[in-house]
Design a protein around this motif. Structure first.
Motif, PDB file in Angstrom:
ATOM      1  N   LEU A 125       9.678 -11.336  -1.415  1.00 47.53           N
ATOM      2  CA  LEU A 125       9.654 -11.279   0.035  1.00 47.53           C
ATOM      3  C   LEU A 125       8.844 -10.061   0.456  1.00 47.53           C
ATOM      4  CD1 LEU A 125      12.369 -12.178   2.515  1.00 47.53           C
ATOM      5  CD2 LEU A 125      11.203 -10.004   2.819  1.00 47.53           C
ATOM      6  N   ILE A 126       7.772 -10.316   1.193  1.00 53.33           N
ATOM      7  CA  ILE A 126       6.869  -9.252   1.631  1.00 53.33           C
ATOM      8  C   ILE A 126       6.728  -9.342   3.143  1.00 53.33           C
ATOM      9  CG2 ILE A 126       4.562  -8.271   1.418  1.00 53.33           C
ATOM     10  CD1 ILE A 126       4.340  -9.698  -1.285  1.00 53.33           C
ATOM     11  N   GLY A 127       6.981  -8.237   3.831  1.00 55.80           N
ATOM     12  CA  GLY A 127       6.812  -8.176   5.279  1.00 55.80           C
ATOM     13  C   GLY A 127       5.538  -7.441   5.640  1.00 55.80           C
ATOM     14  N   LEU A 128       4.797  -7.973   6.617  1.00 55.19           N
ATOM     15  CA  LEU A 128       3.561  -7.337   7.077  1.00 55.19           C
ATOM     16  C   LEU A 128       3.596  -7.200   8.594  1.00 55.19           C
ATOM     17  CD1 LEU A 128       0.799  -9.258   5.049  1.00 55.19           C
ATOM     18  CD2 LEU A 128       1.874  -7.094   4.467  1.00 55.19           C
ATOM     19  N   THR A 135       5.713  -3.781   5.378  1.00 54.02           N
ATOM     20  CA  THR A 135       6.950  -3.258   5.973  1.00 54.02           C
ATOM     21  C   THR A 135       8.186  -3.629   5.159  1.00 54.02           C
ATOM     22  OG1 THR A 135       7.154  -5.255   7.350  1.00 54.02           O
ATOM     23  CG2 THR A 135       5.974  -3.373   8.292  1.00 54.02           C
ATOM     24  N   GLN A 136       8.057  -4.582   4.262  1.00 51.91           N
ATOM     25  CA  GLN A 136       9.186  -5.013   3.430  1.00 51.91           C
ATOM     26  C   GLN A 136       8.667  -5.401   2.054  1.00 51.91           C
ATOM     27  OE1 GLN A 136      12.560  -5.118   2.175  1.00 51.91           O
ATOM     28  NE2 GLN A 136      12.733  -5.185   4.404  1.00 51.91           N
ATOM     29  N   TRP A 137       9.405  -4.970   1.023  1.00 52.81           N
ATOM     30  CA  TRP A 137       8.995  -5.229  -0.372  1.00 52.81           C
ATOM     31  C   TRP A 137      10.284  -5.270  -1.192  1.00 52.81           C
ATOM     32  CZ3 TRP A 137       4.016  -6.067  -2.094  1.00 52.81           C
ATOM     33  CH2 TRP A 137       3.765  -5.997  -3.455  1.00 52.81           C
ATOM     34  N   ASN A 138      10.803  -6.474  -1.439  1.00 55.24           N
ATOM     35  CA  ASN A 138      12.137  -6.573  -2.029  1.00 55.24           C
ATOM     36  C   ASN A 138      12.114  -6.353  -3.538  1.00 55.24           C
ATOM     37  OD1 ASN A 138      11.023  -8.983  -2.901  1.00 55.24           O
ATOM     38  ND2 ASN A 138      12.840 -10.198  -2.458  1.00 55.24           N
ATOM     39  N   VAL A 152       4.283   1.212  -1.980  1.00 56.62           N
ATOM     40  CA  VAL A 152       3.479   0.253  -1.206  1.00 56.62           C
ATOM     41  C   VAL A 152       3.838   0.205   0.274  1.00 56.62           C
ATOM     42  CG1 VAL A 152       3.104  -1.200  -3.226  1.00 56.62           C
ATOM     43  CG2 VAL A 152       5.064  -1.656  -1.746  1.00 56.62           C
ATOM     44  N   LEU A 153       5.044   0.640   0.649  1.00 56.67           N
ATOM     45  CA  LEU A 153       5.450   0.566   2.049  1.00 56.67           C
ATOM     46  C   LEU A 153       4.507   1.380   2.926  1.00 56.67           C
ATOM     47  CD1 LEU A 153       9.349   0.798   1.820  1.00 56.67           C
ATOM     48  CD2 LEU A 153       7.948  -1.219   2.306  1.00 56.67           C
ATOM     49  N   GLY A 154       4.038   0.751   4.002  1.00 59.31           N
ATOM     50  CA  GLY A 154       3.121   1.411   4.918  1.00 59.31           C
ATOM     51  C   GLY A 154       1.663   1.289   4.531  1.00 59.31           C
ATOM     52  N   LYS A 155       1.373   0.671   3.371  1.00 61.74           N
ATOM     53  CA  LYS A 155      -0.013   0.533   2.920  1.00 61.74           C
ATOM     54  C   LYS A 155      -0.516  -0.881   3.172  1.00 61.74           C
ATOM     55  CE  LYS A 155       0.321   4.017  -0.748  1.00 61.74           C
ATOM     56  NZ  LYS A 155       0.153   4.271  -2.197  1.00 61.74           N
ATOM     57  N   ASN A 156      -1.832  -1.028   3.164  1.00 57.41           N
ATOM     58  CA  ASN A 156      -2.454  -2.339   3.310  1.00 57.41           C
ATOM     59  C   ASN A 156      -2.111  -3.197   2.089  1.00 57.41           C
ATOM     60  OD1 ASN A 156      -5.006  -4.179   2.625  1.00 57.41           O
ATOM     61  ND2 ASN A 156      -4.884  -3.908   4.841  1.00 57.41           N
ATOM     62  N   LEU A 157      -1.792  -4.469   2.333  1.00 58.88           N
ATOM     63  CA  LEU A 157      -1.338  -5.352   1.254  1.00 58.88           C
ATOM     64  C   LEU A 157      -2.365  -5.464   0.144  1.00 58.88           C
ATOM     65  CD1 LEU A 157       0.577  -7.445   0.004  1.00 58.88           C
ATOM     66  CD2 LEU A 157      -0.453  -9.163   1.488  1.00 58.88           C
ATOM     67  N   TRP A 158      -3.624  -5.682   0.492  1.00 59.91           N
ATOM     68  CA  TRP A 158      -4.646  -5.912  -0.519  1.00 59.91           C
ATOM     69  C   TRP A 158      -5.055  -4.622  -1.229  1.00 59.91           C
ATOM     70  CZ3 TRP A 158      -4.060  -8.420   3.995  1.00 59.91           C
ATOM     71  CH2 TRP A 158      -3.897  -9.808   3.927  1.00 59.91           C
ATOM     72  N   ALA A 159      -4.846  -3.490  -0.566  1.00 61.12           N
ATOM     73  CA  ALA A 159      -5.102  -2.209  -1.228  1.00 61.12           C
ATOM     74  C   ALA A 159      -3.972  -1.862  -2.198  1.00 61.12           C
ATOM     75  CB  ALA A 159      -5.265  -1.096  -0.191  1.00 61.12           C
ATOM     76  N   ALA A 160      -2.740  -2.213  -1.806  1.00 62.72           N
ATOM     77  CA  ALA A 160      -1.588  -1.895  -2.661  1.00 62.72           C
ATOM     78  C   ALA A 160      -1.442  -2.891  -3.807  1.00 62.72           C
ATOM     79  CB  ALA A 160      -0.307  -1.873  -1.817  1.00 62.72           C
ATOM     80  N   TYR A 161      -1.777  -4.166  -3.552  1.00 66.72           N
ATOM     81  CA  TYR A 161      -1.604  -5.203  -4.581  1.00 66.72           C
ATOM     82  C   TYR A 161      -2.817  -6.136  -4.541  1.00 66.72           C
ATOM     83  CZ  TYR A 161       0.648  -8.880  -7.336  1.00 66.72           C
ATOM     84  OH  TYR A 161       0.939  -9.821  -8.300  1.00 66.72           O
ATOM     85  N   PRO A 162      -3.929  -5.756  -5.160  1.00 66.56           N
ATOM     86  CA  PRO A 162      -5.165  -6.558  -5.087  1.00 66.56           C
ATOM     87  C   PRO A 162      -5.027  -7.940  -5.718  1.00 66.56           C
ATOM     88  CG  PRO A 162      -5.591  -4.326  -5.912  1.00 66.56           C
ATOM     89  CD  PRO A 162      -4.116  -4.514  -5.919  1.00 66.56           C
ATOM     90  N   ALA A 163      -4.039  -8.145  -6.597  1.00 63.14           N
ATOM     91  CA  ALA A 163      -3.916  -9.427  -7.297  1.00 63.14           C
ATOM     92  C   ALA A 163      -3.309 -10.529  -6.439  1.00 63.14           C
ATOM     93  CB  ALA A 163      -3.065  -9.242  -8.557  1.00 63.14           C
ATOM     94  N   VAL A 164      -2.882 -10.216  -5.211  1.00 63.40           N
ATOM     95  CA  VAL A 164      -2.271 -11.229  -4.355  1.00 63.40           C
ATOM     96  C   VAL A 164      -3.285 -12.332  -4.071  1.00 63.40           C
ATOM     97  CG1 VAL A 164      -2.895 -10.098  -2.198  1.00 63.40           C
ATOM     98  CG2 VAL A 164      -0.887 -11.585  -2.287  1.00 63.40           C
ATOM     99  N   THR A 165      -2.816 -13.587  -4.073  1.00 65.97           N
ATOM    100  CA  THR A 165      -3.719 -14.735  -3.942  1.00 65.97           C
ATOM    101  C   THR A 165      -3.950 -15.148  -2.489  1.00 65.97           C
ATOM    102  OG1 THR A 165      -1.835 -16.242  -4.242  1.00 65.97           O
ATOM    103  CG2 THR A 165      -3.095 -15.635  -6.195  1.00 65.97           C
ATOM    104  N   LEU A 166      -3.395 -14.422  -1.547  1.00 65.63           N
ATOM    105  CA  LEU A 166      -3.572 -14.733  -0.131  1.00 65.63           C
ATOM    106  C   LEU A 166      -4.782 -13.998   0.432  1.00 65.63           C
ATOM    107  CD1 LEU A 166       0.129 -14.469   1.049  1.00 65.63           C
ATOM    108  CD2 LEU A 166      -1.159 -16.559   0.687  1.00 65.63           C
ATOM    109  N   SER A 167      -5.370 -14.567   1.469  1.00 71.19           N
ATOM    110  CA  SER A 167      -6.473 -13.905   2.164  1.00 71.19           C
ATOM    111  C   SER A 167      -5.991 -13.401   3.521  1.00 71.19           C
ATOM    112  CB  SER A 167      -7.648 -14.866   2.355  1.00 71.19           C
ATOM    113  OG  SER A 167      -7.302 -15.922   3.235  1.00 71.19           O
TER     114      SER A 167
END
Length: 465
Positions: A125-128, A135-138, A152-167
């Motif tokens: 569960l990831i909140g943006l 904002t959320q990282w369970n 990772v809290l407060g950071k850009n999703l793609w900067a914190a976790y580049p492997a995410v498959t979402l755009s």
């Protein structure tokens, strides 16, 4: 209350006595002749003056005492009212403090409960927020990614976790349209993910919640059910077709035998044609018997089998059945066997493994026939144990596979680059991979070089002693 009244009466009596004394003194002084203020010798009579002054002073003191008395009484009444108000306010403050403490306790309990729910979720569960900041990282997200929430809290999703498959575009579309979106991400045979993006509603700031469910086990189970249904249907179809084909085939085979025995032709071409027809009919008969064995293998209990015997039997079937349109027969290929002594038996489904080996030998025969090399066509089979595994290697010196073909050869409907219009049966190894991995909990992979050849590696786990 009674003591207060008694004290009040006492004060009033004292004031009354003072006033009476003052008035008496003044009265005496008033009725005295002014001559009384002076003595006969002409000196001042201070006694009368003192009496008069005392009376006046007593009256003044009495008035002051009366004023102070009523002021004190008024002040005490005001103090009592203030004390009553203070007591009421203190009681209200205590009640409010208790209510706030209880509300704070309930809020803390609710917050802890929600955190426990989020931490216990088996899904990521990831909140943006609208700026794509996390904002959320369970807890599941921490375990899956290996990144703790505080990093990772407060950071850009793609900067914190580049492997995410979402755009970022997909997230922005959900925020703009305010409608959930569902995506799927998978690597066939390895993992399957369902990704759902929810927009935040009734919130002061726009944002989304990303829920990533790992449905690998469910998808594998569903695939197993589908494959078993296919296996059942394939068995029924194979049995029906085998019986339908076997009847006329056996009649043709008997007629050919009869013609071959009754006709004694001096024409070698006719004799060769008859011999070839009998050989082809024998090959077709072997294929039919193999189909029937496969169709009738409905015993779903694994039994210990010797792979050396199973491979030797499969080689015999392949020698009788396989040939390439180019004219290469499988029996013309040089087979090199390298079996380790005293190999243990492994629990398996005999007929299924036989189908796997037949598919691999068919692929090798086709690859050798497609090669332009002058080397002697060779297939090398190696069996050995290594630690707690039994390894089978099937190597041929035919046309090898490119890197792309090595990646796709275990995918369904793989296409042959040399002859795209072929039936592709010799290249379809997805079913073989499924039997090895899913039904026998083994592994199969391929190494190849286009100019050298191809090796298939199969690993079986040995039973624990």
């Amino acid at each position: 209350m009674t003591d207060n009244r008694t004290a009040m009466k006492t004060h009033l009596r004292r004031i009354y006595t003072l006033l009476l004394l003052a008035f008496t003194t003044l009265s005496l002084g008033a009725y005295a002749s002014p001559i009384s203020y002076f003595k006969e010798d002409g000196r001042t009579n201070w006694q009368y003056i003192a009496n008069f002054s005392s009376g006046v002073l007593i009256i003044l003191l009495s008035c002051t005492a009366i004023s102070l008395f009523f002021s004190s009484r008024k002040t005490k009444k005001a103090n009592r009212q203030l004390n009553d108000i203070r007591a009421v306010l203190e009681q209200r403050v205590q009640e409010r403090t208790v209510n706030l403490a209880e509300a704070s306790k309930q809020l803390l309990a609710s917050e802890t409960y929600i955190k426990n729910i989020l931490s216990s979720m088996p899904s990521m569960l990831i909140g943006l927020d609208s700026q794509m900041h996390i904002t959320q990282w369970n807890h599941c997200a921490e375990e899956t990614t290996g990144i703790s929430a505080d990093k990772v809290l407060g950071k850009n999703l793609w900067a914190a976790y580049p492997a995410v498959t979402l755009s970022q575009q997909q997230i922005e579309e959900v925020i703009t349209e305010q409608k959930p979106a569902t995506l799927k991400h998978n690597q066939r045979g390895q993992y399957y993910f369902d990704i759902t993006i929810y927009p935040l509603k009734d919130h002061t700031e726009a944002g989304v919640v990303i829920l990533i469910d790992n449905v690998t086990l469910r998808s594998i189970a569903e695939n197993k059910l589908i494959q078993r249904d296919k296996m059942s249907s394939m068995g029924e179809l194979a049995a029906s077709m085998a019986h339908d084909i076997d009847t006329p085939l056996q009649a043709i085979f008997r007629d050919l035998k009869s013609i071959q025995q009754t006709i004694h032709s001096n024409d070698p071409e006719i004799a060769a044609t008859l011999d070839d027809a009998v050989t082809r009919a024998n090959q077709a008969s072997q294929i039919i018997r193999n189909l029937l064995d496969f169709a009738h293998s409905n015993d779903r209990k694994k039994r210990p089998e010797s792979l050396t015997e199973l491979i030797d039997h499969t080689l015999e079937l392949a020698g009788n059945a396989f040939s390439d349109p180019s004219g290469l027969h499988f029996k013309d290929i040089n087979i090199i066997k390298d079996y380790q002594d005293e190999l243990p038996a492994i629990p398996c489904y005999k007929t299924e493994l036989q189908q796997v080996f037949l598919s691999l030998f068919r692929h090798a025969c086709h690859a050798i026939a497609s090669s332009n090399k002058d080397d002697s066509p060779t297939i090398k089979i190696q069996l050995l144990t290594c630690y707690d595994s039994l390894w089978l290697k099937i190597q041929h010196n035919g046309l090898g596979l490119t890197a792309k073909e090595q990646h796709e050869i275990f995918e369904p409907f793989y296409h042959d680059r040399i002859n795209p219009k072929s039936t592709e049966a010799e290249n379809r190894l997805s079913f073989s991979q499924f039997i090895i991995v899913e039904h026998h909990q083994g592994h199969i992979f391929v190494t190849s070089d286009v100019d050298v050849g191809t090796t298939f590696h199969i690993e079986f786990q040995l039973p624990k002693k």
